[in-house]
Every structure is written in structure tokens, then in C-alpha cells.
Design an enzyme around this catalytic site. Sequence first.
Site, short mmCIF file in Angstrom:
data_model
loop_
_atom_site.label_atom_id
_atom_site.label_comp_id
_atom_site.label_asym_id
_atom_site.label_seq_id
_atom_site.Cartn_x
_atom_site.Cartn_y
_atom_site.Cartn_z
N SER A 92 44.99 32.68 43.73
CA SER A 92 44.34 33.93 43.36
C SER A 92 43.55 33.73 42.08
O SER A 92 44.13 33.48 41.01
CB SER A 92 45.38 35.03 43.16
N HIS A 152 41.78 33.18 47.02
CA HIS A 152 42.11 34.60 47.18
C HIS A 152 41.41 35.38 46.07
O HIS A 152 41.52 35.06 44.89
CB HIS A 152 43.63 34.75 47.09
N ASP A 202 40.91 39.07 44.40
CA ASP A 202 41.53 40.39 44.28
C ASP A 202 40.55 41.41 43.74
O ASP A 202 40.15 41.34 42.58
CB ASP A 202 42.74 40.30 43.35
N MET A 209 39.83 45.21 42.67
CA MET A 209 40.56 46.41 42.22
C MET A 209 39.60 47.42 41.63
O MET A 209 38.67 47.04 40.92
CB MET A 209 41.59 46.01 41.15
N HIS A 217 40.74 40.42 49.12
CA HIS A 217 41.79 41.43 49.22
C HIS A 217 41.28 42.70 48.53
O HIS A 217 41.19 42.75 47.30
CB HIS A 217 43.05 40.86 48.54
N MET A 265 41.70 46.12 47.13
CA MET A 265 42.63 47.15 46.64
C MET A 265 41.79 48.29 46.09
O MET A 265 41.80 48.58 44.88
CB MET A 265 43.54 46.54 45.56
N MET A 281 52.55 42.48 50.81
CA MET A 281 52.50 42.55 49.35
C MET A 281 53.92 42.48 48.83
O MET A 281 54.75 43.35 49.14
CB MET A 281 51.85 43.85 48.89
N ASP A 339 51.71 37.78 49.16
CA ASP A 339 50.96 37.89 47.91
C ASP A 339 51.79 38.61 46.84
O ASP A 339 52.15 39.78 47.02
CB ASP A 339 49.67 38.68 48.22
C1 DX5 Z 1 48.24 41.70 42.95
C2 DX5 Z 1 47.26 40.74 43.59
C3 DX5 Z 1 47.76 39.35 43.67
C4 DX5 Z 1 47.98 38.68 42.35
C5 DX5 Z 1 48.95 37.56 42.53
O1 DX5 Z 1 47.69 42.96 42.98
O2 DX5 Z 1 47.00 41.17 44.91
O3 DX5 Z 1 46.90 38.55 44.49
O4 DX5 Z 1 46.80 38.18 41.78
O5 DX5 Z 1 49.25 37.06 41.29
P1 DX5 Z 1 50.63 36.34 40.99
O6 DX5 Z 1 50.71 35.15 41.88
O7 DX5 Z 1 50.51 35.99 39.54
O8 DX5 Z 1 51.74 37.33 41.28
ZN ZN Z 2 45.89 39.80 46.33
#
Ligand code: DX5
Ligand code: ZN
Length: 221
Positions: free
Chosen positions: A7, A32, A34, A36, A68, A70, A139, A177
Site C-alpha cells: 500500500s 495498492h 488507497d 480517501m 481501493h 474509500m 478489511m 487489507d
Molecule cells: C486502510 C487502507 C489500507 C492501509 C494498510 O484504510 O485501506 O490499505 O494502507 O496499511 P497497513 O498495512 O499499515 O495497515
Molecule cells: Zn486499502
Amino acid sequence: MVKLAPSILAANFARLEDHAREAVTAGAEWLHIDVMDGHFVPNISIGPLIVEALRPLKKETGILLDVHLMIEQPERYIADFVKAGADIVTVHVETCPHLHRTISHIKELGAKAGVTLNPSTPLGTLEEILADADLALIMSVNPGFGGQKYIPSSTAKIRRLRQMLDAIASKAFLEVDGGVYAGNAAEIVHAGADVLVAGSAIFGGTKSVAENISALRSASR
Ligand code: DX5
Ligand code: ZN
């Protein structure tokens, strides 16, 4: 073999391409990403521009970009992410009242479609859509931040999802994840995961990205 999806949320954004390249060179199969929005989750992170910035690396190495989302109303941005280079786009059931339509839209744009759900959302919410999904993501932390602790009950949820996928002979990837590291990778893989996302376990700490990837790889065997 289990696929690793570092990620980039935990990478150094000032030298993102180099950091991502280290992960790819060390054998990571996916990256990956993320996304947000500060609404669905409290944090704000990455937009399509960053996906586009990783495109040369994707072209050069063949790495898959695993996005991903969010964000609320993800359907507003799916085309932008696919255009920017996303190979897989995963949406949350909590943000998609018309999940079948959203999944179909992702596929029509030529990307693979993933579905995911928060730790407190029952797996049953995925039941009707699983046959149409290319990926189902558990998740194992509440989405919004990297570096959180793995929620232990996630392992039973992974096991149940594996059974649901096998029951319909689905070839969808089962991705996990949040809070994944060398210490719990075996448990997660034995429960049925075939793609592990890891941010801080790969880009954080004092060891090199290559060392972290190799530790995670050996732990997932
Ligand atoms: C959380 C994200 C994850 C996060 C994982 O909202 O979807 O992908 O970056 O990070 P670690 O591996 O540090 O938990
Ligand atoms: Zn993620």
C-alpha cells in the site's frame, strides 16, 4: 503463490516512484492505492493524478494498479481512475446502493471489479454480488488510516468468505487489507487469502523494502 500488494499510503510521497519501484523490484505483484475522501473515512489521501504518476512504472514493469476507493459516491470517479491507469477498482458495499450497476460500470470500462466491506459489515451483504466480482476484499481494520492493528475476528471472516467463494466456484481474488505483517501472514493465508495488502509492514520501519517484502513472502508460504 500469494500475491503481495504494497500500500503506497505508507510510502514516501516525495519519492513515490522510487519507493514503489523498490517494492516492484523486490517482487511485489500489485501496488495498492488507497483513495480517501474525508467523508466516508476521516482521512484524505490520493486522487487519480497519483495513479497517473505511477503509469510509467506500470508500463515498464507490468505491475497491476489496485485502487481501493474509500469514498462516497464512487461511481462519480471510477472512469477517471480507470483512465489514469487503474487495473482493479474496488468499492465499498457501504457506499454503493446499486452495487451491481457500479460493478458493471467498472467492468465496462475495462477494469477488474472488486467489492469490500468494513469490519462491522456482515459478509451477507456480499452474497448476491460475489459471482460478478473479480475480487473480494476483507478489511481487517477500520478503513481510513495505515498502521492500525489487525482486528483478530477478521480471520474467521476470511475463512467464511473463502467458503462462500468456493461454494460458487468463484475465481475471484480474496484480498486482505489492514494490519498485515509477517507475524500474522500465515494465519491470514491459511484462512484463504490469496492477496495481502501491506503498507507499514513494507514501507515503514528501519529495514529495507526488499527485506520487508522477503520477510512477508516467507511468512506467507
Ligand atoms: C486502510 C487502507 C489500507 C492501509 C494498510 O484504510 O485501506 O490499505 O494502507 O496499511 P497497513 O498495512 O499499515 O495497515
Ligand atoms: Zn486499502
